[in-house]
Design an enzyme around this catalytic site. Structure first.
Site, short mmCIF file in Angstrom:
data_model
loop_
_atom_site.label_atom_id
_atom_site.label_comp_id
_atom_site.label_asym_id
_atom_site.label_seq_id
_atom_site.Cartn_x
_atom_site.Cartn_y
_atom_site.Cartn_z
N CYS A 113 5.80 52.11 101.24
CA CYS A 113 6.22 53.40 101.79
C CYS A 113 7.59 53.35 102.46
O CYS A 113 8.19 54.39 102.73
CB CYS A 113 5.18 53.93 102.76
SG CYS A 113 3.60 54.25 101.95
N HIS A 238 8.69 59.44 107.13
CA HIS A 238 7.75 59.20 106.03
C HIS A 238 6.52 60.06 106.28
O HIS A 238 6.06 60.20 107.41
CB HIS A 238 7.39 57.71 106.00
CG HIS A 238 6.25 57.43 105.07
ND1 HIS A 238 6.24 57.87 103.77
CD2 HIS A 238 5.06 56.77 105.27
CE1 HIS A 238 5.10 57.49 103.19
NE2 HIS A 238 4.38 56.83 104.08
N ASN A 268 0.75 61.75 100.95
CA ASN A 268 1.62 60.57 101.09
C ASN A 268 2.14 60.16 99.71
O ASN A 268 1.37 59.66 98.89
CB ASN A 268 0.83 59.45 101.75
CG ASN A 268 1.66 58.19 101.97
OD1 ASN A 268 2.76 58.06 101.44
ND2 ASN A 268 1.12 57.26 102.74
N1 COA Z 1 -13.96 62.75 104.24
C1 COA Z 1 -14.94 62.77 105.14
N2 COA Z 1 -15.23 61.73 105.93
C2 COA Z 1 -14.48 60.62 105.79
C3 COA Z 1 -13.43 60.53 104.86
C4 COA Z 1 -13.19 61.66 104.06
N3 COA Z 1 -12.20 61.70 103.14
N4 COA Z 1 -12.85 59.32 104.96
C5 COA Z 1 -13.52 58.65 105.92
N5 COA Z 1 -14.51 59.44 106.43
C6 COA Z 1 -15.45 59.14 107.49
C7 COA Z 1 -15.62 57.65 107.70
O1 COA Z 1 -16.57 57.14 106.79
C8 COA Z 1 -16.09 57.62 109.13
O2 COA Z 1 -17.47 57.90 109.15
P1 COA Z 1 -18.45 57.13 110.16
O3 COA Z 1 -17.95 57.44 111.53
O4 COA Z 1 -19.78 57.71 109.84
O5 COA Z 1 -18.32 55.69 109.79
C9 COA Z 1 -15.38 58.77 109.80
O6 COA Z 1 -14.94 59.62 108.72
C10 COA Z 1 -14.19 58.35 110.63
O7 COA Z 1 -13.42 57.44 109.88
P2 COA Z 1 -12.17 56.75 110.49
O8 COA Z 1 -11.61 55.81 109.46
O9 COA Z 1 -12.46 56.21 111.85
O10 COA Z 1 -11.21 58.01 110.66
P3 COA Z 1 -9.76 58.08 111.23
O11 COA Z 1 -9.70 59.08 112.31
O12 COA Z 1 -9.18 56.71 111.51
O13 COA Z 1 -8.96 58.68 110.00
C11 COA Z 1 -7.45 57.98 108.29
C12 COA Z 1 -8.88 57.95 108.81
C13 COA Z 1 -7.39 57.17 107.01
C14 COA Z 1 -7.08 59.44 108.01
C15 COA Z 1 -6.50 57.41 109.37
O14 COA Z 1 -6.99 56.18 109.81
C16 COA Z 1 -5.12 57.21 108.85
O15 COA Z 1 -4.44 58.16 108.49
N6 COA Z 1 -4.64 55.95 108.84
C17 COA Z 1 -3.31 55.65 108.37
C18 COA Z 1 -3.32 55.67 106.88
C19 COA Z 1 -1.95 55.64 106.32
O16 COA Z 1 -1.13 56.40 106.74
N7 COA Z 1 -1.71 54.78 105.34
C20 COA Z 1 -0.48 54.69 104.69
C21 COA Z 1 0.55 54.16 105.61
S1 COA Z 1 2.09 54.19 104.85
#
Ligand code: COA
Length: 311
Positions: A113, A238, A268
């Site tokens: 990224c 980004h 993204n």
């Molecule tokens: N729809 C519904 N529920 C979802 C889901 C989806 N698409 N994806 C995950 N969940 C659930 C998980 O299973 C979890 O359930 P649980 O509590 O029963 O285990 C719950 O939602 C929370 O998941 P969590 O991973 O803690 O959520 P979060 O607030 O951290 O959000 C991301 C997840 C991926 C959106 C966030 O961590 C993020 O954006 N991270 C950075 C990713 C990124 O930018 N990557 C590229 C970098 S260049």
């Protein structure tokens, strides 16, 4: 003093749009969850016969047109991509051929990224040291091909697209500084493991590290240039997650009105996200000549980087 000045911008998005509602039909997710956690509403997805070079070429052509530059005058092509058409030759070479350019150096930069900021850093250094006078810098990605559409924790996050800029040697500023870093210590938090096809990610850990790192790269960039937060006209970050973008803006005391946000529409797009966002804000008239822009990125590796640009 010679600067590399952004003479033109361009972008391309595939025609097919996949909304959060569309994803609801194929996986256990909801529009509400995706919007609340990421700010994403939809993403563009490349057609079966559409590759990184096809999209990068379209973006490059637009940037050349805005810059009033003939492709034959281009003497450097650098492409940021993690999803090249082929293992080799580089996507840059394919784009070079399709533009009818001969003999210029052309190569890809792989910094996930942060790919566009890395590519801009390399091209900027070549221009200011006299190695090139007109450079195409492109970010182009078909992330949909390395996304597991059965994994809701990653499938909702990514999209396809391309963006490009033409850099030209100029006595007027220009790119004021570029900054690039990496720490391979974190490679397994965000990767496509060897022998596998799809992105694997520890979303929480990536999120925390991204917020902290974008704060430090912004401080480094402003300090290098003796510039205050209040001097910035635009943050062009980004586009991974609206919450990461908002946190970066808060650290800079910038209201969201001064932040270019496209993550809602594009999701993204990795190395394509910054040049795409830049082009959209240039073409809709928000970003004006003479304004001060901070570009910043964070991605797998981890890699991160920034550029301070007098547009
Ligand atoms: N729809 C519904 N529920 C979802 C889901 C989806 N698409 N994806 C995950 N969940 C659930 C998980 O299973 C979890 O359930 P649980 O509590 O029963 O285990 C719950 O939602 C929370 O998941 P969590 O991973 O803690 O959520 P979060 O607030 O951290 O959000 C991301 C997840 C991926 C959106 C966030 O961590 C993020 O954006 N991270 C950075 C990713 C990124 O930018 N990557 C590229 C970098 S260049």
């Amino acid at each position: 003093m010679i600067y590399a000045r952004i003479a033109g911008t361009g972008s391309y998005l595939p025609e097919k749009v996949v909304s959060n509602k569309d994803l609801e039909a194929t996986m256990d997710t909801s529009d509400e969850w995706i919007r609340e956690r990421t700010g994403i509403r939809q993403r563009h997805v490349a057609a079966e016969n559409e590759f990184a070079s096809d999209m990068g070429l379209q973006a490059a052509r637009q940037a050349l047109e805005m810059a009033n530059t003939d492709a034959s005058d281009i003497d450097l092509i650098v492409v940021g991509t993690t999803t090249p058409d082929k293992v080799f030759p580089s996507t840059a070479c394919t784009i070079q051929r399709r533009l009818g350019v001969h003999n210029s150096p052309a190569f890809d930069v792989q910094a996930v990224c942060s790919g566009f900021v890395y590519a801009l850093d390399v091209a900027n250094r070549m221009v200011i040291t006299g190695g090139a006078t007109k450079a195409l810098v492109i970010g182009t990605e078909t992330l949909s091909r390395i996304t597991d559409w059965d994994d809701r924790s990653t499938a909702v996050l990514f999209g396809d697209g391309a963006g490009a800029v033409v850099l030209e040697a100029s006595e007027k500023p220009g790119i004021l500084s570029t900054h690039t870093h990496a720490d391979g210590e974190f490679e397994d938090l965000l990767e496509v493991p060897l022998g596998e096809q799809y992105i694997r990610m520890n979303g929480n850990a990536v999120f925390r590290k991204a917020v902290a790192t974008l704060g430090s790269i912004a401080r480094e960039t402003l300090a290098t240039n003796g510039v205050e937060k209040a001097d910035l006209d635009w943050l062009v970050p980004h586009q991974a997650n609206l919450r990461i973008i908002s946190a970066a803006a808060r650290k800079l005391d910038l209201p969201m009105e001064q932040v270019v946000v496209t993550v809602d529409k594009h999701a993204n797009t990795s190395a394509a996200s910054i040049p795409l966002a830049l082009d959209i804000a240039v073409r809709d008239g928000r970003i004006q000549r003479g304004q001060l822009l901070l570009l910043e990125a964070f991605g797998g590796g981890f890699t991160w980087g920034s550029a301070l640009v007098r547009f």
